[in-house]
Structures are given as structure tokens and as C-alpha cells.
Design a protein around this motif. Sequence first.
Motif, PDB file in Angstrom:
ATOM      1  N   UNK A 239      -4.750   1.578  -7.059  1.00  0.00           N
ATOM      2  CA  UNK A 239      -5.084   0.540  -6.092  1.00  0.00           C
ATOM      3  C   UNK A 239      -5.239   1.098  -4.683  1.00  0.00           C
ATOM      4  N   UNK A 240      -5.878   0.304  -3.847  1.00  0.00           N
ATOM      5  CA  UNK A 240      -6.034   0.656  -2.438  1.00  0.00           C
ATOM      6  C   UNK A 240      -4.806   0.165  -1.675  1.00  0.00           C
ATOM      7  N   UNK A 241      -4.148   1.098  -0.981  1.00  0.00           N
ATOM      8  CA  UNK A 241      -2.942   0.755  -0.223  1.00  0.00           C
ATOM      9  C   UNK A 241      -3.202   0.976   1.263  1.00  0.00           C
ATOM     10  N   UNK A 242      -2.854  -0.034   2.051  1.00  0.00           N
ATOM     11  CA  UNK A 242      -3.048   0.044   3.492  1.00  0.00           C
ATOM     12  C   UNK A 242      -1.812  -0.458   4.217  1.00  0.00           C
ATOM     13  N   UNK A 243      -1.516   0.180   5.347  1.00  0.00           N
ATOM     14  CA  UNK A 243      -0.494  -0.323   6.261  1.00  0.00           C
ATOM     15  C   UNK A 243      -1.176  -1.251   7.261  1.00  0.00           C
ATOM     16  N   UNK A 244      -0.467  -2.323   7.634  1.00  0.00           N
ATOM     17  CA  UNK A 244      -1.070  -3.291   8.548  1.00  0.00           C
ATOM     18  C   UNK A 244       0.021  -3.974   9.370  1.00  0.00           C
ATOM     19  N   UNK A 245      -0.405  -4.565  10.473  1.00  0.00           N
ATOM     20  CA  UNK A 245       0.513  -5.312  11.337  1.00  0.00           C
ATOM     21  C   UNK A 245       0.735  -6.687  10.724  1.00  0.00           C
TER      22      UNK A 245
ATOM     23  N   UNK B 201       4.811  -9.368   5.719  1.00  0.00           N
ATOM     24  CA  UNK B 201       5.110  -9.286   4.292  1.00  0.00           C
ATOM     25  C   UNK B 201       4.071  -8.433   3.573  1.00  0.00           C
ATOM     26  N   UNK B 202       4.394  -8.078   2.336  1.00  0.00           N
ATOM     27  CA  UNK B 202       3.457  -7.325   1.500  1.00  0.00           C
ATOM     28  C   UNK B 202       2.443  -8.307   0.902  1.00  0.00           C
ATOM     29  N   UNK B 203       1.183  -7.961   1.000  1.00  0.00           N
ATOM     30  CA  UNK B 203       0.133  -8.814   0.461  1.00  0.00           C
ATOM     31  C   UNK B 203      -0.595  -8.150  -0.690  1.00  0.00           C
ATOM     32  N   UNK B 204      -0.790  -8.898  -1.774  1.00  0.00           N
ATOM     33  CA  UNK B 204      -1.544  -8.409  -2.936  1.00  0.00           C
ATOM     34  C   UNK B 204      -2.816  -9.225  -3.081  1.00  0.00           C
TER      35      UNK B 204
ATOM     36  N   UNK C 201     -13.519  -5.255  -6.719  1.00  0.00           N
ATOM     37  CA  UNK C 201     -13.305  -3.800  -6.769  1.00  0.00           C
ATOM     38  C   UNK C 201     -11.967  -3.421  -7.396  1.00  0.00           C
ATOM     39  N   UNK C 202     -11.064  -4.380  -7.530  1.00  0.00           N
ATOM     40  CA  UNK C 202      -9.757  -4.084  -8.098  1.00  0.00           C
ATOM     41  C   UNK C 202      -8.622  -4.579  -7.224  1.00  0.00           C
ATOM     42  N   UNK C 203      -7.466  -3.944  -7.374  1.00  0.00           N
ATOM     43  CA  UNK C 203      -6.253  -4.360  -6.664  1.00  0.00           C
ATOM     44  C   UNK C 203      -6.163  -3.697  -5.299  1.00  0.00           C
ATOM     45  N   UNK C 204      -5.847  -4.518  -4.284  1.00  0.00           N
ATOM     46  CA  UNK C 204      -5.591  -4.024  -2.927  1.00  0.00           C
ATOM     47  C   UNK C 204      -4.207  -4.499  -2.498  1.00  0.00           C
ATOM     48  N   UNK C 205      -3.489  -3.614  -1.820  1.00  0.00           N
ATOM     49  CA  UNK C 205      -2.139  -3.929  -1.338  1.00  0.00           C
ATOM     50  C   UNK C 205      -2.058  -3.588   0.142  1.00  0.00           C
ATOM     51  N   UNK C 206      -1.569  -4.530   0.926  1.00  0.00           N
ATOM     52  CA  UNK C 206      -1.344  -4.317   2.358  1.00  0.00           C
ATOM     53  C   UNK C 206       0.125  -4.574   2.650  1.00  0.00           C
ATOM     54  N   UNK C 207       0.730  -3.668   3.375  1.00  0.00           N
ATOM     55  CA  UNK C 207       2.164  -3.768   3.638  1.00  0.00           C
ATOM     56  C   UNK C 207       2.451  -3.488   5.112  1.00  0.00           C
ATOM     57  N   UNK C 208       3.567  -4.055   5.645  1.00  0.00           N
ATOM     58  CA  UNK C 208       3.966  -3.751   7.034  1.00  0.00           C
ATOM     59  C   UNK C 208       4.216  -2.257   7.205  1.00  0.00           C
ATOM     60  N   UNK C 209       4.102  -1.793   8.430  1.00  0.00           N
ATOM     61  CA  UNK C 209       4.266  -0.364   8.711  1.00  0.00           C
ATOM     62  C   UNK C 209       5.641   0.152   8.316  1.00  0.00           C
TER      63      UNK C 209
END
Length: 251
Positions: free
Chosen positions: A21-27, A30-33, A38-46
Amino acid sequence: MSSRHPRANRECRLGEQLVAYQFQRAARRTIGLSVGPKGLSVRAPHWTPLAEVDALLLRKADWVLAKLRQLEQASRLAPAPTEWRSGAVLPCLGRGLVLELCPDPAPDPVPGLRSDGLDAALADGRLRLALARDAGPEPVRALAQAWLMRAAQQVFLERLEHFAPRLGVRYRSLKLSSATTRWGSASANGSLRLNWRLVHLELELIDYVVVHELSHLRQMNHGPEFWRVVASVMPDYELRRQRLRRVRLAP
């Protein structure tokens, strides 16, 4: 099985499936799924530890895998080729027909088309169009869709004749629809409209729409009695209904 996002930079194993999956840090707090085409994307706090991300994915494994399966099924049921050219694969009754351009000076029984009919095309796995091999996409599209609409009319009439007596109804007429938001409709006078693009799908899904619209000739609503009518000839209608909801209409 495996699933891979084109920009994947992390992996996790959910049950028997490896998911890249694509993992990104973001402001964010909470963790977002999210699961998209294109598939699974995950965004999480820094500040979130990666172990916490992995733990969340394991807790949400059923949801993630269900969404990925829906995407896989939708892609298999893609209703039209992206390129109208020789060699493209055209879905028909849930199977793939390879488009083949075959110029022929002899006249065709059906103007502009070379085919012995739906059964012959499905058996051969090819749809042959009477066009020059270097024909542009528009004439290919026009002739392929003309053939598909004829095939749709044939299949729809056969399925209507099969189910109408079982439901105890008679329909007055059938017209093909090119709607972009509806698979079919029924009028109280017995007139039916079915979207010709249904011919791309498996017969099980076509049958669901046919039964759905014929059932409206007994109940012009979606109340409990309507669904009892549907279930009387199609006990697994809910499974077919859910599958159909995942199919995207093509222009």
C-alpha cells in the motif's frame, strides 16, 4: 493472492493476502485508510509509530480485503474496452471477445459485420468486424456496439420468454436503453426498457435485471411484496443485486 498500489512503499499481510500500500505522513490527528481504484492508501499523523499503523490494518483486515475484492470484481466486469482497435478485448456475457478487423469484398448478411452470431462468436472467442485493419477507433466502436446491441436484443428476449411465464406476467414490448444511470425500467402498460450494456455482464446478472423488471408488472414498487415476487423465482436475488451494484456503467 496479492494487491499492490502503483505507489506502494509498505506491505502488510492480511490473512492470506499480501497487500502493498501507499503510506503517507500528513498533518492529521488519526490514521486514515482508503481503498480506491489503485489499491490501499494509508495516511497517518507524523508522530504515529508504524507499529500502530500495522495494528490498525490488522483490526480492519476484513474491511480492507472486502473493498479490494469489490475492486477486483468491478475490474473483471469492466463494461467496455479502453481502446477500440483490433486486438482489444470486448466483454460479452462475462467473457472476453477479441476484436478482429477483417476486410472482405464480399457483401455481409448483416451490413458492416462479419459474424455467424452470438453463439459462434462466444465459441470462437473473437468478434470479427468487416473493416480495414487500420480503421480508426470510431468505426470500430460503432460496428462493435451495433453487434452488441443485436446480441443484447437476442439475449433479453430469450430471458424474458423464460421468466415471464414463471412470474405469471406478460410484457407488451421491449426497447433497448442507453441510459447511464439505470439498468432497466418497467411501465404499468407492460413496456420494458433494458440497458443494452447489460450484455457485457454474466447471464446471472442479466437474469436479475430481467426478473426485477418483470416483477414490477405485478408490483410497481419496491415494497416487501415486490421482493417476495422476485424471490419466488430467484431465491439468491440479493447476492446478484449486490454484485450488480459494483458494476460501473460505461458511456
